[in-house]
Design a protein around this motif. Structure first.
Motif, short mmCIF file in Angstrom:
data_model
loop_
_atom_site.label_atom_id
_atom_site.label_comp_id
_atom_site.label_asym_id
_atom_site.label_seq_id
_atom_site.Cartn_x
_atom_site.Cartn_y
_atom_site.Cartn_z
N GLY A 63 -8.55 8.15 2.73
CA GLY A 63 -7.39 7.56 2.05
C GLY A 63 -6.33 8.58 1.69
O GLY A 63 -5.43 8.30 0.89
N ILE A 83 -5.51 4.97 6.39
CA ILE A 83 -5.21 4.98 4.96
C ILE A 83 -4.91 3.56 4.48
O ILE A 83 -5.32 3.15 3.39
CB ILE A 83 -4.03 5.93 4.65
N TRP A 84 -4.21 2.80 5.31
CA TRP A 84 -3.93 1.41 4.94
C TRP A 84 -5.24 0.63 4.80
O TRP A 84 -5.44 -0.09 3.81
CB TRP A 84 -3.02 0.74 5.97
N VAL A 142 0.84 -1.21 0.00
CA VAL A 142 0.00 0.00 0.00
C VAL A 142 0.86 1.25 0.00
O VAL A 142 0.69 2.15 -0.83
CB VAL A 142 -0.96 0.00 1.21
N THR A 171 -7.83 -3.34 -2.03
CA THR A 171 -7.75 -3.11 -3.48
C THR A 171 -6.31 -3.08 -3.99
O THR A 171 -6.09 -3.02 -5.19
CB THR A 171 -8.44 -1.78 -3.87
N THR A 172 -5.33 -3.11 -3.08
CA THR A 172 -3.93 -3.12 -3.48
C THR A 172 -3.46 -4.57 -3.60
O THR A 172 -3.48 -5.31 -2.62
CB THR A 172 -3.05 -2.39 -2.45
N HIS A 229 -8.13 1.75 4.08
CA HIS A 229 -8.81 2.28 2.89
C HIS A 229 -8.33 1.57 1.62
O HIS A 229 -9.12 1.33 0.70
CB HIS A 229 -8.55 3.79 2.79
N ASN A 230 -7.03 1.24 1.57
CA ASN A 230 -6.44 0.73 0.34
C ASN A 230 -6.14 -0.76 0.33
O ASN A 230 -5.88 -1.33 -0.73
CB ASN A 230 -5.12 1.48 0.06
N GLU A 254 2.82 2.21 -3.08
CA GLU A 254 2.05 2.94 -4.09
C GLU A 254 1.67 4.34 -3.62
O GLU A 254 1.81 5.32 -4.35
CB GLU A 254 0.76 2.17 -4.43
N GLN A 255 1.18 4.43 -2.40
CA GLN A 255 0.56 5.68 -1.94
C GLN A 255 1.56 6.77 -1.60
O GLN A 255 1.29 7.95 -1.83
CB GLN A 255 -0.34 5.40 -0.73
#
Length: 240
Positions: free
Chosen positions: A225, A152-153, A35, A159-160, A155-156, A38-39
């Motif tokens: 996110g 945030i983790w 995650v 889908t990651t 949230h993602n 990418e973020q």
């Protein structure tokens, strides 16, 4: 900590991660790396480097930040860029802080410590005065921001994809699972811990924030996110 049950020694397969807490910690760390890999470049134009990750269940552990006893619980040491997870803490979560020991509650704790690593990479830790205490101190702001980054983790994470398999590490959490993570955030609030210890609530001594604050900032990260929404240092003390 017996890691032989987790698979090939470098990754945790899904069945083992669901069955064994130590394997779940490894899988959570892999998910957090994916995650934030990418973020962080996308949102903060900063390259992500993985922290070291150390599981232990003894009486003490030696770190660049000094020797820590098992009473410390999970923590991040910026001196050696390492997340230290005391596995005994998770089995004792309910007894020590009153938090349900559910998988997502455990993973929230790990994600919070990785949040401190993000702060280290961004230079936030160096800029903050970590020596102070109190409801609006930099110490509290750091902890609330790490809670937001943990959100945030969440949230993602569903889908990651895992870079090796192309399948996300986490299935989308149910409302019940999210509630257990929120309850864990609530349980580690300074006011809650002070109340459990039988003393009065003393906001001047806080280092992590109140239960309400920790839940609110974790939820902010989970719903948005966005790292920009996690800037606790820009928020006036009255709104923190």
């Amino acid at each position: 900590v017996d890691m032989s049950v987790c698979g090939d020694g470098t990754t945790a397969n899904g069945d083992a991660a669901n069955q064994y807490p130590q394997c779940r910690m490894v899988a959570t760390a892999e998910s957090l790396d994916a995650v934030w890999g990418e973020q962080l470049p996308a949102q903060a134009t900063t390259a992500y480097t993985k922290p070291n990750f150390h599981l232990w269940d003894g009486s003490s552990v030696r770190t660049a930040c000094g020797t820590a006893s098992s009473s410390v619980g999970p923590f991040y040491c910026p001196g050696d860029s390492t997340v230290y997870l005391d596995m005994n803490f998770f089995s004792d979560m309910e007894r020590t802080v009153g938090a349900q020991d559910t998988p997502l509650a455990e993973e929230y704790i790990v994600a919070h410590e990785f949040g401190h690593h993000i702060q280290n990479l961004l230079g936030t830790m160096d800029r903050a005065d970590r020596s102070g205490t109190g409801a609006t101190s930099d110490s509290v702001r750091l902890e609330l921001q790490a809670d937001c980054y943990a959100g945030i983790w969440v949230h993602n994470a569903s889908t990651t994809p895992d870079p090796d398999t192309g399948v996300p590490f986490l299935t989308e959490p149910s409302q019940e699972e999210i509630s257990s993570a929120i309850q864990a955030a609530e349980s580690v609030g300074d006011d809650h811990i002070q109340q459990r210890s039988g003393g009065g609530v003393d906001a001047d001594s806080w280092t992590h924030g109140s239960s309400e604050q920790r839940v609110r900032w974790f939820t902010t990260g989970m719903e948005s996110g966005s790292t920009q929404q996690c800037d606790t240092f820009e928020v006036p003390g009255s709104d923190l």
